[in-house]
Design an enzyme around this catalytic site. Structure first.
Site, short mmCIF file in Angstrom:
data_model
loop_
_atom_site.label_atom_id
_atom_site.label_comp_id
_atom_site.label_asym_id
_atom_site.label_seq_id
_atom_site.Cartn_x
_atom_site.Cartn_y
_atom_site.Cartn_z
NE ARG A 1 -18.92 5.86 18.74
CZ ARG A 1 -19.65 4.71 18.04
NH1 ARG A 1 -19.90 3.88 18.65
NH2 ARG A 1 -19.53 4.85 16.60
N GLY A 38 -39.41 -10.35 10.56
CA GLY A 38 -39.38 -9.30 10.01
C GLY A 38 -38.17 -8.79 9.32
CG HIS A 56 -30.17 -15.43 19.86
ND1 HIS A 56 -31.44 -16.06 19.96
CD2 HIS A 56 -30.42 -14.30 19.86
CE1 HIS A 56 -32.32 -15.17 20.08
NE2 HIS A 56 -31.67 -14.07 20.23
N1 GLN Z 1 -39.05 -7.19 13.62
C1 GLN Z 1 -37.83 -7.01 14.32
C2 GLN Z 1 -36.78 -7.78 13.23
O1 GLN Z 1 -37.15 -8.78 12.93
C3 GLN Z 1 -38.08 -7.60 15.63
C4 GLN Z 1 -36.64 -7.47 16.45
C5 GLN Z 1 -36.86 -7.79 17.91
O2 GLN Z 1 -37.56 -8.44 18.41
N2 GLN Z 1 -35.85 -7.19 18.67
O3 GLN Z 1 -35.69 -7.35 13.39
#
Ligand code: GLN
Ligand code: ZN
Length: 770
Positions: free
Chosen positions: A22, A445, A707
């Site tokens: 890498r 989550g 984001h």
């Molecule tokens: N439950 C996941 C999280 O909260 C969902 C992640 C995702 O949608 N890519 O990280």
């Protein structure tokens, strides 16, 4: 009939750039951090390219691909090659091409980066070109000519590989500020002279052939788009001083684009003959083949990790020999999408290793096939018998076939994939059990993954920390997440997923039938690499996977804690999946294993269970014809996972994208009680799309864009919720962020969730006042 079989050449469309250790990732990140200078970065890049080409030539490839080496992304390199630099990055690029390129990729304080999106249905992400009617294309062939000169200097036959002009434009998007309805493809006539210039430069640099990749032509295309492709290759083909042109397609059949390209004066076409793209064979026969042209036959799958069926490929090649002037053997696409070398995997069961082929092994397969055609099968008798034995061992292995799993999957009935009650009855039971306020608040989550957690995971790996010590870290992280959520006032809590490094890998490690690699890195984007697990055999779940952490979290609070699982479609999409049975069958096995987990969570008292399916849309087949079948098995797998619970257990799902027009019916077919979706950037547009479709259940369009580190204000949240309420009634609207919080820092997470809750409370009061 010719007496002597034709000399068949062997090639690949591209190769992993990372290096065996890498090195590329380390060098680029080192450059960003100022640890190495630009010259050192370039030296490392050059060494990697040369080492790769030498290795490919030594393996027996007749011609090595050049031009695909990239410090970040080859589509971004193409934008620089044709001078398509957005105004906001112009100064940076003019000052320093390398730094300007990284600015386009990653953004700067002043200028946002280009958008990133998936390269067709792979897990590679490219930077989306931004074009407008004002875009002025200019040719800069320096990278391309530099690379082919390097390869020719090594004494190798080399073929530059470029993103073709039609695909480049079809992948582009209108720049911010471009007139509404502007279509980048309308710039084709301005782009072609730039490609003509680059082709002339490459010819002058010594290129005999140049490959132009046009994978966008394997998708459903309008007549106008096909006409554009015809024009492009008629024009480029009629240039006076040019190299021979090879137009490459991959990931599916060319379909209507096949006769279009066949009628142009290019010297060669590369077609994919693996998986569903194998239909190219009949299509080719039905247009009478490619008389006068070279066919580059992609018979070795470039994006899975299974060994080739050499005999089957030889048979395909034998048929193809009658359909073109000459036939070369190749991988179906660039090997960018597979790991480097399976011989590095010392931890995988050797009985399984023999079924696997990574980039290096696939290169050898291509060479073997070319030799088999050129010299006759006796010349490769040893390889053929070894291949036959490897394939047979896979087909018969108990590692791939578990009778109990098969019996269970075969016994699945329609009723298993249906909840026992309608949403109306379930909703009432869930409301009674959970007692939530209107506009309930929750998160998707994960909570921030702290340095402490990462350090603990690393220490566990190296043995500096034992399992018990590691679990203490996890428990304390869960404790912190629960107490924060209680104080903040969220309604449905989560445990925060601190034990998960990756949402697929975590489950793959605990399911029988999956194999993990140690060095199987594949580029996801830029310097980010992932190690997709290999789904090799029948899937079962020996032990509960999440129950312990969820119940631990629940023991710390009186509020409901949501169980959190990755759904079957996403488990397949982010793995290398077995190719010896239909995807639908594999999905069903995974679904049954996850169903066990769902039911164990329910038994342990979990009242809310979320099954994430962020990959549902990205795995959608490239052509519309394949979609109904895919969506049928995908939604069935989700319903099998979740269908066994009681009416008062609330099933959530989550998807992280805003454009889901194509799959809105499928989202409905999941029959989840609650869905959370990304919506903050698109100002709740999804809420209106759901409403327009008549979506009958509960939804949480995201009101916090995770984001970016930016903290949304309470007023912004209020405004978004009011908007959401115009589409979704107050007893069915949830309040949540766009996605999980694992990539965010704690400080901004706290502030943002505080504002999210304050916004929800304020709108609740408005509702009470009426
Ligand atoms: N439950 C996941 C999280 O909260 C969902 C992640 C995702 O949608 N890519 O990280
Ligand atoms: Zn998400």
């Amino acid at each position: 009939m010719t007496a002597k079989p034709p000399a068949v050449r062997a090639t690949v469309h591209g190769y992993p750039r990372q290096g065996p250790g890498r090195e590329l990732k380390k060098a680029v990140e080192g450059y960003w951090k100022g640890r190495i200078g630009a010259d050192e970065l370039r030296r490392i890049g050059r060494d990697l390219r040369l080492a790769t080409w030498r290795q490919l030539a030594e393996a027996g490839l007749t011609e090595v691909p050049t031009g695909g080496f990239s410090y970040y992304d080859h589509v971004l390199d193409t934008s620089l090659m044709v001078g398509a630099v957005p105004e906001r990055h112009r100064r940076a690029v003019d000052t320093d091409r390398l730094d300007g390129m990284f600015a386009m990729a990653r953004g700067t304080q002043e200028a946002a980066p280009l958008e990133m999106t998936k390269w067709f249905d792979t897990n590679y992400h490219y930077l989306v070109p931004e074009l407008s009617p004002d875009t002025v294309f200019t040719a800069d062939s320096s990278q391309q000519t530099g690379e082919i000169r390097e390869a020719l200097d090594l004494g190798l036959a080399a073929r530059p590989v470029l993103v073709g002009p039609v695909t480049y434009l079809l992948l582009a998007k209108a720049a911010p500020g471009a007139p509404a309805g502007f279509e980048p493809l309308t710039l084709l006539d301005r782009l072609l002279p730039v490609y003509a210039q680059i082709l002339a430069d490459l010819r002058a640099a010594g290129a005999g052939w140049v490959q132009l990749d046009e994978p966008a032509l394997v998708q459903d295309r309008t007549r106008a788009e096909l006409d554009a492709a015809a024009r492009a290759y008629r024009d480029l083909g009629s240039l006076a001083d040019r190299p021979k042109l090879l137009v490459a397609s991959y990931f599916d059949r060319l379909g209507e684009a096949l006769p279009v390209l066949a009628a142009t004066p290019v010297e060669g076409l590369a077609l994919d003959f693996t998986g569903p793209a194998a239909r190219n064979l009949d299509d080719l026969a039905s247009i009478g083949g490619l008389p006068g042209k070279t066919l580059v036959a992609g018979v070795v799958d470039g994006r899975n990790i299974w060994i080739n069926n050499l005999e089957k490929s030889l048979a395909t090649l034998a048929t193809l020999l009658g359909l073109a002037d000459r036939v070369d053997v190749a991988t179906s696409c660039s090997l960018l999408h597979v790991p480097l070398d399976v011989t590095l995997e010392h931890d995988i069961d050797p009985r399984i290793v023999r079924w696997l082929a990574f980039a290096r092994q696939k290169t050898t397969e291509v060479v073997t096939l070319a030799r088999g055609i050129t010299e006759g099968t006796t010349a490769i008798a040893d390889q053929l018998s070894a291949n036959r034995a490897d394939l047979a061992s896979r087909a018969a292995s108990a590692l791939t076939r578990d009778p109990a799993v098969r019996a269970r999957a075969a016994a699945v009935t329609d009723a298993d994939s249906r909840r026992s009650r309608t949403y109306g009855e379930r909703g009432a039971a869930q409301r009674a059990r959970l007692g939530l306020p209107p506009l309930p608040t929750t998160t998707v989550g994960s909570f921030p993954q702290t340095d402490d957690l990462r350090a603990a995971r690393a220490a566990l790996r190296t043995g500096r920390l034992d399992t018990a010590g590691y679990e203490e870290h996890i428990k304390s992280a869960i404790g912190e997440v629960i107490s924060f959520q209680e104080k903040a006032g969220l309604d449905v809590l989560v445990h925060g997923e601190p034990e998960r490094n990756d949402m697929v890998q975590y489950f793959a490690e605990q399911l029988t039938g999956y194999v993990a690699t140690r060095h199987g890195w594949v580029q996801s984007y830029g310097t980010r690499y992932v190690r997709p697990p290999i789904l090799a055999g029948d899937i079962s779940r020996p032990e509960p996977m999440t129950v312990r952490w969820t119940t631990y979290a629940q023991s710390l609070t009186g509020k409901p804690v949501k169980g959190m699982l990755t759904g079957p479609v996403t488990m397949l999409a982010w793995s290398f999946v077995r190719d010896d049975q239909p995807l639908a069958d594999t999905a069903r096995q995974v679904a049954m294993a996850l169903r066990d987990e769902v039911l164990d969570l329910e038994t342990a008292g979990t009242a809310v269970i979320q099954v994430d399916e962020p990959a549902l849309r990205e795995t959608l087949p490239l052509r519309a014809a394949g979609r109904p079948d895919y969506l049928a098995w995908a939604t069935e797998a989700f319903r099998l996972t979740t269908g066994g619970v009681r009416p008062d257990t609330q099933i959530h799902t989550h998807m992280c994208y805003a454009e889901f027009g194509d799959i809105i019916q499928a989202i409905d077919d999941l029959d989840a009680d609650v869905i959370s979706l990304e919506a903050a950037r698109s100002h709740m547009q999804v809420a209106h799309e759901l409403a327009g479709h008549g979506y009958p259940r509960e939804a949480g369009p995201g009101v916090y864009d995770i984001h970016s580190p930016r903290v949304p204000s309470t007023d912004e949240v209020i405004a978004l919720l009011r908007k959401g309420l115009r589409a979704i009634p107050d007893d069915r609207l949830w309040v949540n962020p766009d996605c999980g919080l694992k990539t965010r820092g704690w400080a901004e997470t706290r502030a943002s969730l505080d504002n999210l809750i304050a916004g929800a409370r304020s709108v609740r009061e408005e509702l009470l006042r009426g």
